[in-house]
Design an enzyme around this catalytic site. Structure first.
Site: not given
Length: 455
Positions: A49-51, A120, A116, A109
């Site tokens: 994911t983005c992070n 994912q 989200q 998170s």
């Protein structure tokens, strides 16, 4: 064999390192296939994911699987072992189960409680299922993690604990632009995060929202859902140059906006020096960091938003919703481990009862040879007596084993091994009696997600 989770996240690694190991869908498939073919990894799921980048495997051996994953991650990002060691997190067996449940609930998170990651994780599960990378260990585990995450969002107020990344960014933008209702806003990209951005902007009362995407059909579809406008990709510079607020998340390779291009676009629009806020929600970055040197430009990327999520008071009391979600996770982990341990022990106990049944049959056959004229009613009574003796002899050790394994998290397999050795059970027979793999469950549509990256 046991579950092993190895990864990098916003909690353990800087954003620039996460960028180096960022994977799109195809690269993630290749990465998972490479690990799945290793000597010590038997099942694998990759969550990118983005992070975060997390590798979840069923490990034949702990050290062997860890070495294979570490080597693959190092090659992926061009990193040495030393560069990785300080930033990797490793969760094994029971702690790995707890981590996956916490992850699905949004407790790990950047913005605690966001949902989200649930989508994912669901996408990662579906991809691993299609590629044949999952089996009877990870498949039910990840499905259970998804059920726990869904339950946490339904039964606790975890959704209200932290604002989403978009909302965090808009908070920063208000500090520069004030009321955003009249802000000329451009959203670059048309995927899941961009969809969230457009929905949030409209909900917050922003009236002028333009969607720009390489694929015009996706841009039009997203804009139509929220009453926004679109602009062609060829007009990206013009749209951004005249904007007050820009949100980007394209998942592109390389920067979508750089210093020289933005300076030229702002000059052409007559806005050189005017305040503009850029919220870069992409990984790798869409916006070159040097853009922040331009007069009037305010840039926030994931790293800056990550800093904004950290509480000022490290001793701050944990929100009640987080405490409730952690309690829910603790109960779910305990229940899952109890069932898993019982499932591991069950085939051994079944094999023990089967073996005892064969002993009874053999003794009755011997009795028939010695007393062939024994009446049927007397023979039946003898058999019942012998069976009761066997059952009583087995009752104490089997009951005691169940009691013992219930008090420990790590050793039920040792008890099963002891039973097999003491009663000389055939390991092949035990394997044949093992519980069959759970079937694949179709993901619930309400939690399905397109993933983080757009375009």
């Amino acid at each position: 064999m046991s579950v092993l989770v190895v990864g990098l996240s916003h909690r353990s690694a800087p954003i620039d390192l996460l960028e180096r190991v960022s994977l799109d869908v195809r690269a993630g498939q290749r990465f998972a296939s490479r690990l799945h073919g290793g000597d010590h990894v038997h099942e694998v799921l990759v969550l990118s994911t983005c992070n975060r980048l997390e590798v979840v495997v069923e490990a034949g051996t702990f050290h062997g699987a860890l070495e294979e994953i570490g080597a693959a991650l190092g090659e992926l990002g061009g990193l040495t072992r030393e560069q990785l060691t300080d930033h990797l997190f490793v969760h094994y067996d029971d702690r790995a189960v707890a981590h996956l449940f916490e992850l699905a609930c949004g407790l790990d998170s950047m913005a605690v409680g966001e949902s989200q990651v649930l989508g994912q994780l669901r996408d990662a599960l579906a991809l691993a299922q299609r590629n044949g990378h999952l089996g009877p260990s990870l498949n039910p585990l990840v499905q259970q993690a998804l059920r726990v995450g869904k339950r946490a969002h339904a039964e606790t107020a975890i959704d209200e604990v932290s604002r989403s990344l978009v909302e965090l960014g808009l908070g920063q933008a208000r500090g520069v632009l004030g009321d955003l209702a009249g802000a000329r806003t451009v959203v670059v990209g048309a995927g899941a995060m961009s969809g969230l951005a457009v929905a949030t902007l409209v909900r917050e009362g922003v009236e002028d929202v333009v969607v720009v995407n390489r694929t015009p059909e996706r841009a039009r579809r997203l804009a139509a859902q929220h009453g926004a406008r679109t602009a062609p990709w060829s007009d990206l510079s013009g749209a951004v140059g005249s904007a007050d607020l820009v949100l980007t998340c394209t998942g592109a390779v390389g920067h979508v906006l750089d210093e020289a291009g933005l300076a030229q676009a702002r000059s052409a629009a007559g806005r050189s020096g005017a305040p503009v806020v850029l919220l870069d929600l992409a990984l790798p970055r869409d916006v070159a960091p040097e853009v922040a040197r331009l007069r009037g430009v305010h840039l926030w990327g994931l790293a800056e938003l990550q800093d904004a999520t950290r509480p000022d008071d490290a001793e701050a009391t944990e929100p009640a919703a987080v405490t409730a979600a952690r309690g829910l996770v603790a109960g779910e982990v305990a229940g899952y481990l109890t069932e898993r341990h019982a499932a591991r022990l069950g085939p051994t106990l079944a094999a023990l009862r089967t073996s005892a049944g064969r002993v009874v049959d053999a003794e009755m056959a011997r009795l028939d040879q010695r007393l062939p004229h024994l009446p049927d009613d007397e023979r039946s009574e003898v058999r019942h007596t012998v069976q009761r003796v066997v059952d009583k002899l087995l009752h104490t050790p089997t009951t005691r084993v169940k009691q013992l394994h219930a008090g420990y998290d790590e050793v039920p397999a040792d008890y099963a091994h002891a039973l097999r050795e003491l009663f000389d059970l055939d390991s092949r027979e035990v394997a044949a009696l093992s519980t069959p793999p759970l079937g694949v469950v179709d993901p619930a549509p309400e939690a399905r997600s397109e993933g983080h990256h757009d375009d």
